[in-house]
Design an enzyme around this catalytic site. Structure first.
Site, mmCIF file in Angstrom:
data_model
loop_
_atom_site.group_PDB
_atom_site.id
_atom_site.type_symbol
_atom_site.label_atom_id
_atom_site.label_comp_id
_atom_site.label_asym_id
_atom_site.label_seq_id
_atom_site.Cartn_x
_atom_site.Cartn_y
_atom_site.Cartn_z
ATOM 1 N N ASP A 165 -0.601 -6.059 -1.843
ATOM 2 C CA ASP A 165 -1.443 -6.298 -0.676
ATOM 3 C C ASP A 165 -0.962 -7.583 -0.009
ATOM 4 O O ASP A 165 -1.187 -8.680 -0.527
ATOM 5 C CB ASP A 165 -2.916 -6.439 -1.093
ATOM 6 C CG ASP A 165 -3.528 -5.120 -1.543
ATOM 7 O OD1 ASP A 165 -2.780 -4.240 -1.994
ATOM 8 O OD2 ASP A 165 -4.763 -4.979 -1.441
ATOM 9 N N LYS A 228 -5.164 -2.552 5.934
ATOM 10 C CA LYS A 228 -6.365 -3.037 5.259
ATOM 11 C C LYS A 228 -7.068 -4.047 6.160
ATOM 12 O O LYS A 228 -6.414 -4.844 6.827
ATOM 13 C CB LYS A 228 -5.952 -3.670 3.929
ATOM 14 C CG LYS A 228 -7.060 -4.346 3.135
ATOM 15 C CD LYS A 228 -6.480 -4.915 1.841
ATOM 16 C CE LYS A 228 -7.477 -5.797 1.099
ATOM 17 N NZ LYS A 228 -6.900 -6.376 -0.141
ATOM 18 N N LYS A 264 -7.745 0.852 3.953
ATOM 19 C CA LYS A 264 -8.531 0.153 2.940
ATOM 20 C C LYS A 264 -9.464 -0.854 3.594
ATOM 21 O O LYS A 264 -9.019 -1.908 4.048
ATOM 22 C CB LYS A 264 -7.605 -0.557 1.950
ATOM 23 C CG LYS A 264 -8.344 -1.338 0.847
ATOM 24 C CD LYS A 264 -7.364 -1.978 -0.120
ATOM 25 C CE LYS A 264 -8.069 -2.884 -1.130
ATOM 26 N NZ LYS A 264 -7.130 -3.504 -2.094
#
Length: 328
Positions: A165, A228, A264
């Protein structure tokens, strides 16, 4: 119940082509707009238009568990805490409940930790098929020297992280320097190798939904496998309007390229009812494939405890204290 939830134990391995990215198309980026009032109006209707009850709600909540990146990102993380997190990921709900619900093998979608704890997490989930995700690139601000951010990705991959991430440089979005954002994301994607990359936009710091839409598109062009919302450390994290903006960018990218990109939401999603809203929005806008862990994850920690309480209420008719459903 069992017929409703047979897909909840699917592993998060990608079953479709990874996003290879494409050349930066500045004309496409410049043409992206976001009608804020319309987006907010549409997002505000989702709670009144979609509702699931009883067995159907339990099935959706079991599905939500399989979509959680169970996360600990605190300065006081210890190996013991990470081991307990991983044990919870392997057994997210009390065994007696999962037996009654027909899903004794259910796990969360992944565990997410800082780089320092990757090796510990990899050992703790060994044999479970639960991937370990590492936050990287100077998380959460993303302001460390670029060469160190790239090196950090490599270190996490070598330690066993299967997902990375990364955080983007918000200044590139705020100044409209799309080439710089693309080049940065492209190099980060390359550094991840076989590990899947989730691009964190930190949407609460991007000022407008139009910036969110354009940043989403540029990161996908550069090869992000997921986009995300947040690090969870911003003042404003995941919201339904931001979600709608980002998933419509995903839809546009798929329409143009044929490539599916995951989504996400992270930060502030702590209640089971909120998870159901996000899932309903995903199903409405992108369809059933985006209710699988290879294309949708929740970045969350306390969410799992509330889902477990709701499932116990479904089975017994009684709510238990939240402290009976601790992280680990």
């Amino acid at each position: 119940m069992q017929t409703l939830t047979t897909e909840a134990t699917q592993l998060p391995t990608l079953t479709h082509t990874r996003n290879p990215g494409m050349a930066l198309d500045l004309d496409w980026v410049a043409g992206v707009q976001a009608n804020t009032s319309a987006i907010e109006r549409r997002a505000g209707t989702i709670g009144g238009r979609r509702s699931v009850k009883k067995d159907f709600q339990a099935a959706w909540l079991l599905k939500a568990i399989s979509l959680i990146d169970l996360t600990t990102l605190s300065g006081d993380d210890t190996e013991g805490r990470v081991k307990r997190l991983c044990a919870k990921a392997r057994q997210p709900v009390a065994p007696w409940m999962l037996e009654k619900l027909g899903l004794p093998g259910l796990t969360t979608g992944a565990v997410c930790v800082y780089h320092e704890m990757v090796a510990t997490a990899v050992r703790a989930v060994e044999g479970s098929n639960i991937p370990v995700a590492a936050v990287s690139t100077g998380f959460p601000a993303g302001l460390s020297p670029f060469r160190l951010r790239i090196a950090e990705i490599g270190e996490s991959v070598r330690a066993g992280a299967q997902e990375i991430d990364i955080v983007i440089s918000r200044r590139h979005v705020l100044t409209g320097n799309w080439q710089a954002l693309y080049d940065e994301m492209r190099e980060m994607r390359a550094a991840c190798g076989d590990a899947h990359v989730k691009a964190i936009l930190a949407t609460g710091e991007l000022a407008t939904l139009r910036n969110v839409a354009r940043a989403s598109l540029v990161c996908m062009m550069a090869g992000a496998d997921f986009i995300k919302t947040s690090t969870g450390k911003e003042g404003v994290n995941a919201t339904l309007p931001v979600t709608l903006t980002m998933i419509r960018a995903i839809r546009d990218y798929q329409d143009r390229t044929g490539i599916k990109v995951g989504y996400k939401p992270a930060g502030g999603i702590s209640k089971a009812k909120d998870a159901l809203l996000y899932m309903a929005l995903m199903k409405d806008e992108l369809g059933h494939p985006w209710l699988q862990p290879d294309l949708f994850r929740f970045g969350a920690s306390s969410l799992l405890g509330d889902i477990e309480r709701q499932l116990e209420h479904h089975l017994t008719g009684h709510y238990s204290a939240a402290n009976r459903h601790a992280m680990g």
